[in-house]
Enzyme design. Structure first.
Site, PDB file in Angstrom:
ATOM      1  N   ASP A  25       0.828  -1.212   0.000  1.00 40.68           N
ATOM      2  CA  ASP A  25       0.000   0.000   0.000  1.00 40.68           C
ATOM      3  C   ASP A  25       0.862   1.261   0.000  1.00 40.68           C
ATOM      4  O   ASP A  25       1.984   1.253   0.503  1.00 40.68           O
ATOM      5  CB  ASP A  25      -0.918  -0.037   1.239  1.00 40.68           C
ATOM      6  CG  ASP A  25      -2.103   0.896   1.096  1.00 40.68           C
ATOM      7  OD1 ASP A  25      -2.360   1.384  -0.025  1.00 40.68           O
ATOM      8  OD2 ASP A  25      -2.784   1.150   2.114  1.00 40.68           O
ATOM      9  N   TRP A  30       2.986   7.893  -2.554  1.00 43.73           N
ATOM     10  CA  TRP A  30       4.380   8.027  -3.009  1.00 43.73           C
ATOM     11  C   TRP A  30       4.434   8.956  -4.229  1.00 43.73           C
ATOM     12  O   TRP A  30       5.277   9.850  -4.313  1.00 43.73           O
ATOM     13  CB  TRP A  30       4.929   6.642  -3.362  1.00 43.73           C
ATOM     14  CG  TRP A  30       6.373   6.603  -3.765  1.00 43.73           C
ATOM     15  CD1 TRP A  30       7.448   6.382  -2.958  1.00 43.73           C
ATOM     16  CD2 TRP A  30       6.903   6.790  -5.090  1.00 43.73           C
ATOM     17  NE1 TRP A  30       8.607   6.416  -3.689  1.00 43.73           N
ATOM     18  CE2 TRP A  30       8.304   6.667  -5.003  1.00 43.73           C
ATOM     19  CE3 TRP A  30       6.329   7.058  -6.341  1.00 43.73           C
ATOM     20  CZ2 TRP A  30       9.145   6.778  -6.107  1.00 43.73           C
ATOM     21  CZ3 TRP A  30       7.171   7.187  -7.446  1.00 43.73           C
ATOM     22  CH2 TRP A  30       8.550   7.041  -7.320  1.00 43.73           C
ATOM     23  N   HIS A  42       2.461   3.225  -8.937  1.00 47.60           N
ATOM     24  CA  HIS A  42       2.227   1.790  -9.189  1.00 47.60           C
ATOM     25  C   HIS A  42       3.412   1.200  -9.954  1.00 47.60           C
ATOM     26  O   HIS A  42       3.859   0.091  -9.679  1.00 47.60           O
ATOM     27  CB  HIS A  42       0.945   1.585  -9.983  1.00 47.60           C
ATOM     28  CG  HIS A  42      -0.296   2.049  -9.261  1.00 47.60           C
ATOM     29  ND1 HIS A  42      -0.517   1.778  -7.937  1.00 47.60           N
ATOM     30  CD2 HIS A  42      -1.380   2.765  -9.680  1.00 47.60           C
ATOM     31  CE1 HIS A  42      -1.682   2.316  -7.574  1.00 47.60           C
ATOM     32  NE2 HIS A  42      -2.215   2.912  -8.614  1.00 47.60           N
ATOM     33  N   LEU A 136      10.587 -20.805  -4.126  1.00 54.09           N
ATOM     34  CA  LEU A 136       9.636 -19.864  -3.519  1.00 54.09           C
ATOM     35  C   LEU A 136       8.299 -19.991  -4.225  1.00 54.09           C
ATOM     36  O   LEU A 136       8.239 -20.004  -5.451  1.00 54.09           O
ATOM     37  CB  LEU A 136      10.142 -18.416  -3.670  1.00 54.09           C
ATOM     38  CG  LEU A 136       9.213 -17.329  -3.113  1.00 54.09           C
ATOM     39  CD1 LEU A 136       9.208 -17.348  -1.579  1.00 54.09           C
ATOM     40  CD2 LEU A 136       9.638 -15.936  -3.601  1.00 54.09           C
TER      41      LEU A 136
HETATM   42  C1  IPE Z   1      -5.522  -2.675  -0.115  1.00 57.12           C
HETATM   43  O1  IPE Z   1      -5.178  -1.358  -0.320  1.00 57.12           O
HETATM   44  C2  IPE Z   1      -5.528  -3.437  -1.401  1.00 57.12           C
HETATM   45  C3  IPE Z   1      -4.232  -3.695  -1.970  1.00 57.12           C
HETATM   46  C4  IPE Z   1      -3.069  -3.411  -1.429  1.00 57.12           C
HETATM   47  C5  IPE Z   1      -4.251  -4.357  -3.228  1.00 57.12           C
HETATM   48  P1  IPE Z   1      -6.265  -0.208  -0.572  1.00 57.12           P
HETATM   49  O2  IPE Z   1      -5.502   1.050  -0.694  1.00 57.12           O
HETATM   50  O3  IPE Z   1      -7.148  -0.586  -1.687  1.00 57.12           O
HETATM   51  O4  IPE Z   1      -7.108  -0.275   0.777  1.00 57.12           O
HETATM   52  P2  IPE Z   1      -7.820   0.859   1.610  1.00 57.12           P
HETATM   53  O5  IPE Z   1      -8.768   1.571   0.692  1.00 57.12           O
HETATM   54  O6  IPE Z   1      -6.747   1.779   2.119  1.00 57.12           O
HETATM   55  O7  IPE Z   1      -8.496   0.134   2.729  1.00 57.12           O
HETATM   56  C1  IPE Z   2      -1.518   0.236  -3.372  1.00 62.58           C
HETATM   57  O1  IPE Z   2      -1.345   1.603  -3.419  1.00 62.58           O
HETATM   58  C2  IPE Z   2      -1.803  -0.371  -4.731  1.00 62.58           C
HETATM   59  C3  IPE Z   2      -3.188  -0.824  -4.920  1.00 62.58           C
HETATM   60  C4  IPE Z   2      -4.099  -0.830  -4.005  1.00 62.58           C
HETATM   61  C5  IPE Z   2      -3.550  -1.311  -6.227  1.00 62.58           C
HETATM   62  P1  IPE Z   2      -2.559   2.616  -3.429  1.00 62.58           P
HETATM   63  O2  IPE Z   2      -2.942   2.885  -4.844  1.00 62.58           O
HETATM   64  O3  IPE Z   2      -3.657   2.128  -2.565  1.00 62.58           O
HETATM   65  O4  IPE Z   2      -1.866   3.910  -2.799  1.00 62.58           O
HETATM   66  P2  IPE Z   2      -2.471   4.922  -1.735  1.00 62.58           P
HETATM   67  O5  IPE Z   2      -3.015   4.113  -0.599  1.00 62.58           O
HETATM   68  O6  IPE Z   2      -3.549   5.692  -2.434  1.00 62.58           O
HETATM   69  O7  IPE Z   2      -1.309   5.768  -1.334  1.00 62.58           O
HETATM   70 MG    MG Z   3      -4.081   2.388  -0.611  1.00 60.41          MG
END
Ligand code: IPE
Ligand code: IPE
Ligand code: MG
Length: 248
Positions: A25, A30, A42, A136
């Protein structure tokens, strides 16, 4: 501490977690910090995936499970969803050969029917190309929902009961677990979540019953081998009681 020293300490401690799961996450934050589009975060997250795989191999972790895309993530703007699916295909085209050489067996777990045809093809490719890797097991959780996984297992059990194949009193944890995506795998010993969020976000709800949690403020694109090693060291200091009392 350098990664080699961290690794040495891990080996000295013993008890390396067999199964490590990560909620990756913080990609969006970032990118925002740098004035970049979310997709740039991403993209950079792929480097962190590479680092984690390398770290897991070095530390002797048997199973690495990465939460890459939740069913709820389908509700993000279409442009972001398309960027993420494109990155998944890019990851497959760039990394499959290396993963194979590293002895990784990739599994992709989730509602794969929701993927578009070309992404699904990519997924099938990485699975078949890495089949048989013994160093792995890498689980990529894509279009995954912990609640949906539990409901799907329930549907299977109900269907078996309705057909007379299963009596309600025969229904137990082992049968249920065999109907989950993670059938045959041990539960995660350690769950890492990056970007300082203290929640599960619908991830492996059944499997994390007794998993040790490690939350780090590091944003996923910055996550390094050292960060993985630090999480393992933190895990090695935990007293896992599983509801019992420690003797002595
Ligand atoms: C959780 O992150 C899902 C993944 C890392 C794929 P999100 O960014 O979607 O979750 P919330 O919205 O902070 O709970
Ligand atoms: C995690 O990063 C990747 C996915 C959930 C696909 P986020 O896209 O949720 O990044 P934040 O939480 O908005 O920083
Ligand atoms: Mg997120």
């Amino acid at each position: 501490m350098a990664s080699s020293e961290l690794l040495q300490e891990i080996c000295l401690n013993g008890q390396v977690p067999r199964h490590v799961a990560i909620i990756m996450d913080g990609n969006g934050r970032w990118a925002k910090q740098r004035g970049l589009p979310r997709a740039a975060g991403h993209k950079r997250g792929m480097a962190a995936v590479r680092e984690s795989v390398k770290g897991a191999l070095d530390a002797g972790i048997e199973i690495l499970t990465l939460f890459a895309f939740s069913t709820e993530n389908w509700q993000r703007p279409r442009s972001e969803v398309l960027a993420l699916m494109g990155l998944l295909r890019l990851y497959v085209s760039k990394e499959t050969q290396k993963l194979r050489e590293q002895g990784c067996e990739v599994h992709v777990l989730g509602d794969l029917d929701a993927l578009d045809a070309s992404t699904k093809k990519s997924v099938e490719f990485i699975i078949s190309e890495t089949a048989g890797g013994v160093d792995l097991r890498l689980n990529l959780m894509i279009s995954y929902s912990g609640r949906e996984e539990i409901l799907a297992a329930c549907r299977q059990m109900i269907a078996r009961a309705a057909s007379g194949d299963l009596l309600p009193e025969e229904f137990n944890e082992a049968l249920f677990e065999a109907a989950l995506f993670t059938a045959g795998l041990p539960d995660p010993d350690l769950l890492i979540r990056t970007s300082d969020e203290f929640r599960l976000s619908n991830f492996m709800l059944w499997q994390v019953a007794y998993t040790e949690l490690h939350v780090t403020s590091v944003l996923w694109p910055d996550f390094s081998r050292e960060d993985l090693f630090r999480a393992v060291l933190d895990y090695q200091e935990r007293d896992r009681r599983f509801g019992r009392v420690t003797v002595g």
